[in-house]
Scaffold this motif. Structure first.
Motif, PDB file in Angstrom:
ATOM      1  N   THR A   1      -4.212  -4.815   4.027  1.00 39.98           N
ATOM      2  CA  THR A   1      -4.103  -6.186   4.531  1.00 39.98           C
ATOM      3  C   THR A   1      -5.121  -7.047   3.810  1.00 39.98           C
ATOM      4  O   THR A   1      -6.220  -6.603   3.504  1.00 39.98           O
ATOM      5  CB  THR A   1      -4.349  -6.270   6.053  1.00 39.98           C
ATOM      6  OG1 THR A   1      -5.684  -5.847   6.325  1.00 39.98           O
ATOM      7  CG2 THR A   1      -3.381  -5.414   6.833  1.00 39.98           C
TER       8      THR A   1
ATOM      9  N   THR B   1      -5.564 -11.570   2.268  1.00 37.08           N
ATOM     10  CA  THR B   1      -5.051 -12.948   2.374  1.00 37.08           C
ATOM     11  C   THR B   1      -4.663 -13.423   0.978  1.00 37.08           C
ATOM     12  O   THR B   1      -5.149 -12.908  -0.025  1.00 37.08           O
ATOM     13  CB  THR B   1      -6.109 -13.924   2.934  1.00 37.08           C
ATOM     14  OG1 THR B   1      -7.203 -14.005   2.018  1.00 37.08           O
ATOM     15  CG2 THR B   1      -6.624 -13.484   4.293  1.00 37.08           C
TER      16      THR B   1
ATOM     17  N   ARG C   1      -5.415 -20.478   3.370  1.00 30.60           N
ATOM     18  CA  ARG C   1      -5.192 -19.046   3.209  1.00 30.60           C
ATOM     19  C   ARG C   1      -4.089 -18.598   4.167  1.00 30.60           C
ATOM     20  O   ARG C   1      -3.927 -19.154   5.249  1.00 30.60           O
ATOM     21  CB  ARG C   1      -6.454 -18.221   3.558  1.00 30.60           C
ATOM     22  CG  ARG C   1      -7.747 -18.681   2.966  1.00 30.60           C
ATOM     23  CD  ARG C   1      -7.861 -18.456   1.491  1.00 30.60           C
ATOM     24  NE  ARG C   1      -7.731 -17.064   1.083  1.00 30.60           N
ATOM     25  CZ  ARG C   1      -7.883 -16.681  -0.191  1.00 30.60           C
ATOM     26  NH1 ARG C   1      -8.170 -17.571  -1.124  1.00 30.60           N
ATOM     27  NH2 ARG C   1      -7.752 -15.415  -0.517  1.00 30.60           N
TER      28      ARG C   1
ATOM     29  N   SER D   1      -2.667 -14.809   5.768  1.00 35.02           N
ATOM     30  CA  SER D   1      -2.886 -13.364   5.801  1.00 35.02           C
ATOM     31  C   SER D   1      -1.596 -12.635   5.414  1.00 35.02           C
ATOM     32  O   SER D   1      -0.486 -13.113   5.679  1.00 35.02           O
ATOM     33  CB  SER D   1      -3.375 -12.935   7.185  1.00 35.02           C
ATOM     34  OG  SER D   1      -2.498 -13.393   8.193  1.00 35.02           O
TER      35      SER D   1
ATOM     36  N   LYS E   1       0.193  -8.407   4.477  1.00 32.60           N
ATOM     37  CA  LYS E   1       0.039  -6.941   4.572  1.00 32.60           C
ATOM     38  C   LYS E   1       1.099  -6.278   3.709  1.00 32.60           C
ATOM     39  O   LYS E   1       2.117  -6.893   3.376  1.00 32.60           O
ATOM     40  CB  LYS E   1       0.207  -6.485   6.029  1.00 32.60           C
ATOM     41  CG  LYS E   1       1.627  -6.654   6.570  1.00 32.60           C
ATOM     42  CD  LYS E   1       1.776  -6.034   7.966  1.00 32.60           C
ATOM     43  CE  LYS E   1       3.204  -6.203   8.485  1.00 32.60           C
ATOM     44  NZ  LYS E   1       3.367  -5.755   9.869  1.00 32.60           N
TER      45      LYS E   1
ATOM     46  N   ARG F   1       6.391 -18.327   6.425  1.00 33.02           N
ATOM     47  CA  ARG F   1       6.706 -17.772   7.746  1.00 33.02           C
ATOM     48  C   ARG F   1       6.348 -16.283   7.770  1.00 33.02           C
ATOM     49  O   ARG F   1       6.431 -15.608   6.732  1.00 33.02           O
ATOM     50  CB  ARG F   1       8.193 -17.924   8.104  1.00 33.02           C
ATOM     51  CG  ARG F   1       8.760 -19.327   7.929  1.00 33.02           C
ATOM     52  CD  ARG F   1       8.048 -20.368   8.750  1.00 33.02           C
ATOM     53  NE  ARG F   1       8.195 -20.159  10.199  1.00 33.02           N
ATOM     54  CZ  ARG F   1       7.492 -20.865  11.104  1.00 33.02           C
ATOM     55  NH1 ARG F   1       6.602 -21.765  10.704  1.00 33.02           N
ATOM     56  NH2 ARG F   1       7.669 -20.657  12.398  1.00 33.02           N
ATOM     57  N   ILE F   2       6.004 -15.779   8.950  1.00 33.43           N
ATOM     58  CA  ILE F   2       5.714 -14.351   9.122  1.00 33.43           C
ATOM     59  C   ILE F   2       6.893 -13.539   8.582  1.00 33.43           C
ATOM     60  O   ILE F   2       8.040 -13.830   8.926  1.00 33.43           O
ATOM     61  CB  ILE F   2       5.472 -14.018  10.617  1.00 33.43           C
ATOM     62  CG1 ILE F   2       4.172 -14.637  11.095  1.00 33.43           C
ATOM     63  CG2 ILE F   2       5.467 -12.494  10.852  1.00 33.43           C
ATOM     64  CD1 ILE F   2       3.899 -14.513  12.591  1.00 33.43           C
TER      65      ILE F   2
ATOM     66  N   THR G   1       1.760 -12.460   7.198  1.00 33.86           N
ATOM     67  CA  THR G   1       1.600 -12.079   8.606  1.00 33.86           C
ATOM     68  C   THR G   1       1.235 -13.291   9.453  1.00 33.86           C
ATOM     69  O   THR G   1       0.843 -13.162  10.605  1.00 33.86           O
ATOM     70  CB  THR G   1       0.525 -10.987   8.770  1.00 33.86           C
ATOM     71  OG1 THR G   1      -0.716 -11.470   8.228  1.00 33.86           O
ATOM     72  CG2 THR G   1       0.908  -9.708   8.066  1.00 33.86           C
ATOM     73  N   LYS G   2       1.341 -14.478   8.853  1.00 31.28           N
ATOM     74  CA  LYS G   2       1.001 -15.699   9.601  1.00 31.28           C
ATOM     75  C   LYS G   2       1.908 -16.829   9.144  1.00 31.28           C
ATOM     76  O   LYS G   2       2.327 -16.865   7.986  1.00 31.28           O
ATOM     77  CB  LYS G   2      -0.463 -16.044   9.333  1.00 31.28           C
ATOM     78  CG  LYS G   2      -0.977 -17.151  10.235  1.00 31.28           C
ATOM     79  CD  LYS G   2      -2.486 -17.202  10.253  1.00 31.28           C
ATOM     80  CE  LYS G   2      -2.963 -18.353  11.104  1.00 31.28           C
ATOM     81  NZ  LYS G   2      -2.790 -18.095  12.542  1.00 31.28           N
ATOM     82  N   ASN G   3       2.180 -17.755  10.063  1.00 31.30           N
ATOM     83  CA  ASN G   3       2.926 -18.958   9.694  1.00 31.30           C
ATOM     84  C   ASN G   3       1.949 -20.010   9.198  1.00 31.30           C
ATOM     85  O   ASN G   3       0.938 -20.267   9.848  1.00 31.30           O
ATOM     86  CB  ASN G   3       3.658 -19.531  10.908  1.00 31.30           C
ATOM     87  CG  ASN G   3       4.741 -18.594  11.416  1.00 31.30           C
ATOM     88  OD1 ASN G   3       5.266 -17.778  10.662  1.00 31.30           O
ATOM     89  ND2 ASN G   3       5.065 -18.711  12.696  1.00 31.30           N
TER      90      ASN G   3
END
Lengths: 422, 121
Positions: free
Chosen positions: B53, B55, B65, B67, B69, B96-97, B115-117
């Motif tokens: 994982t 960024t 940034r 994140s 994975k 989008r995730i 892993t983040k929007n």
């Protein structure tokens, strides 16, 4: 004054799960107040995976886990305010808060859910000798800088304390090109999960020195070197065991403390062992209608347990407001006592008339126990005796109390949880 | 034959396991106290794998940034090559995730995903 049925202080994992469950339990007027610029709390900076194995049966990263709940908050139309700081909670549940657009304002709450989480123990609380140069960070601050802001706090790192955040940051800094020279832990055991010691330290050849602490920090403007030494059974450094590490950064991962300034201000009774509120079987504090959940109540190691606990707090707060903001219970409370190896229990009291069919009581042990028993006594009678191969301070334990069973003990005064060798 | 020492991560016991191995062949696993340890040790000495994982830089987003994975485990020896690949990526908002940020990173057959929007600014 505006009013809401339930005001939730904090939009991290506990606040989010409490809001979702309160809404699902039929209470519509809910407000979450969050001081950061987004919902999700500490999970936003926990970009590593391993969250949600219990709740979602898959390994998620922190932001992904948070979003599972944030999405529900959106879908259920639950109101929230960001960049908003709660300044005070009064005994009669008036919440005073402020932000840049509305200034200072007050909200009358029917019920309040405390979900403020915890903070890291700072350098000032550790009594480390030496200068006070730049380059000393709590592990969580470094985590936020690296994972959210995109800054590297340093290149050569020493870490004091082997809590999980420190271990995770040892790996993270290594990934980003830093050299982590050593992790020193005061205690003879690590407070972190085995998995993190193996996958964050052993994988990268980072030494973990147990029974060691920092005895000197050099550098006037910036950290230049850190000296660690072995400690004896009295926790005092042993002369002659000093080792000096040149470095530009010292990270501290030395424990988490529930953040209860607001709770204390409201007159909430605190448990000195957990530094969190004393709560009953519905996670309600001594102030009727004020509930607590998550790390503000006691520090958890798994977010899944936070979500579960907060879900109960949300349901119970909804029940309280739907009952006309009154507690409804019969009979007297049974006291829960942790002793002989068990350090505390959450909750601290049980009222049988109000408990669920099964009540999960969570606790922690004070040392490492191998092949020992978790025992539960109803007054002087031992009613549970369960063998555990291992228990460690870093892993939360639990016992389940059954309402059906408690009904057979109408005069019960005290339930005791203890660790026994046989 | 080579002896490898491992700490089991299966539970808080943290059994010290010794594995006798030659290439891909495991001759013995000792020190474990349950089947989880045996399985972990065999996997770990022959094909150790990890999820990575980190960024990536975002352009034109409300945050700088995002994140990411690896969607599954990758071989342990590819971790730093994977980190290097992640360091060279810039993604344009919105993200989008689950969006794929790098396909088949370092030939592992595993994608790197967000892993983040992150919304556009």
């Amino acid at each position: 004054m505006t009013s809401y049925d339930i005001v939730i202080v904090g939009g991290g994992p506990a606040g989010l799960a409490a809001a979702v469950s309160a809404k699902k339990a039929g209470t519509d007027s809910i407000l979450i107040i969050e001081r950061d610029k987004e919902l999700g709390g500490i999970l936003n900076q926990c970009i590593h995976n391993g969250f949600g194995l219990h709740t979602f049966k898959e390994e998620l990263t922190g932001p992904e886990y948070a979003y599972r709940f944030i999405e529900q908050v959106y879908d259920l139309g639950i109101e929230y305010k960001l960049d908003t700081m709660v300044m005070d909670i009064s005994h009669d549940k008036v919440v005073t808060a402020m932000n840049r657009t509305e200034g200072m304002f007050q909200i009358q709450a029917g019920a309040v859910i405390l979900a403020m989480g915890c903070r890291e123990r700072p350098r000032g609380a550790l009594n480390i000798p030496g200068y006070r140069p730049a380059g000393i960070y709590s592990a969580g601050t470094a985590q936020r800088l690296v994972n959210m802001e995109g800054y590297m706090p340093g290149r050569e790192v020493v870490i004091l304390g082997s809590g999980d955040i420190g271990l995770i940051m040892a790996r993270r800094m290594t990934f980003e090109g830093a050299t982590v020279k050593v992790v020193a832990e005061l205690m003879p055991f690590s407070g972190g999960l085995k998995r993190n010691i193996v996958q964050c330290l052993d994988d990268y050849g980072i030494p973990l020195k147990l029974s060691h602490t920092v005895v000197d920090i050099e550098g006037k403007e910036r950290v230049k070197a850190v000296t660690i030494a072995e400690v004896g059974p009295d926790m005092k450094p042993i002369p002659g065991t000093e080792e000096r590490y040149t470095c530009d950064t010292l990270l501290l991962s030395t424990g988490l403390i529930p953040e209860n300034e607001l709770s204390r201000g409201a007159g909430v009774e605190m448990n000195p062992v957990t530094s969190g509120p004393v709560v009953n079987e519905v996670l309600e504090t001594n102030i009727p209608g004020v509930f607590a959940c998550g790390n503000v109540l006691h520090v958890h190691d798994l977010v899944d347990y936070v979500s579960e606990e907060a879900t109960r707090a949300g349901e119970n707060a909804a029940k309280y407001v739907q009952n006309g903001c009154k507690d409804e219970k019969e009979g007297s409370d049974i006291r829960l006592v942790a002793t002989e190896g068990a350090r505390y229990t959450v909750p601290c009291t049980v009222n049988v008339s109000r408990m669920d069919e099964n009540l999960t009581v969570r606790f922690r042990v004070g040392a490492v126990f191998k092949d020992s028993f978790v025992s539960v006594y109803f007054d002087d009678e031992r009613v549970q005796h369960r063998k555990k191969r291992i228990m460690a301070p870093g892993e939360m334990e639990q016992v389940i109390l059954q309402k059906k069973k408690l009904a057979d003990y109408p005069d019960l005064k005290t339930i005791t949880i203890k660790i026994e060798a046989e | 034959m080579e002896k490898k020492n491992l700490t089991c991560i299966g539970c808080p016991m943290g059994c010290q396991i010794t594995v006798e191995v030659e290439g891909e062949e495991v001759f013995s696993v000792t020190g474990n106290t349950c089947a989880i340890g045996d399985k972990y040790a065999r996997q770990e000495v022959t094909h150790p794998e990890r999820t990575v994982t980190s960024t990536v830089t975002v352009t034109g987003g409300e945050k700088d940034r995002c994140s990411v994975k690896t969607k599954g485990n990758i071989p342990k020896e590819k971790i730093f090559a994977c980190m290097d690949a992640i360091d060279h990526v810039k993604v344009a908002a919105p993200v989008r995730i689950g969006d794929v940020v790098i396909e088949n990173v370092c030939g592992t057959g595993v994608d790197v995903v967000a892993t983040k929007n992150v919304d556009a600014a």
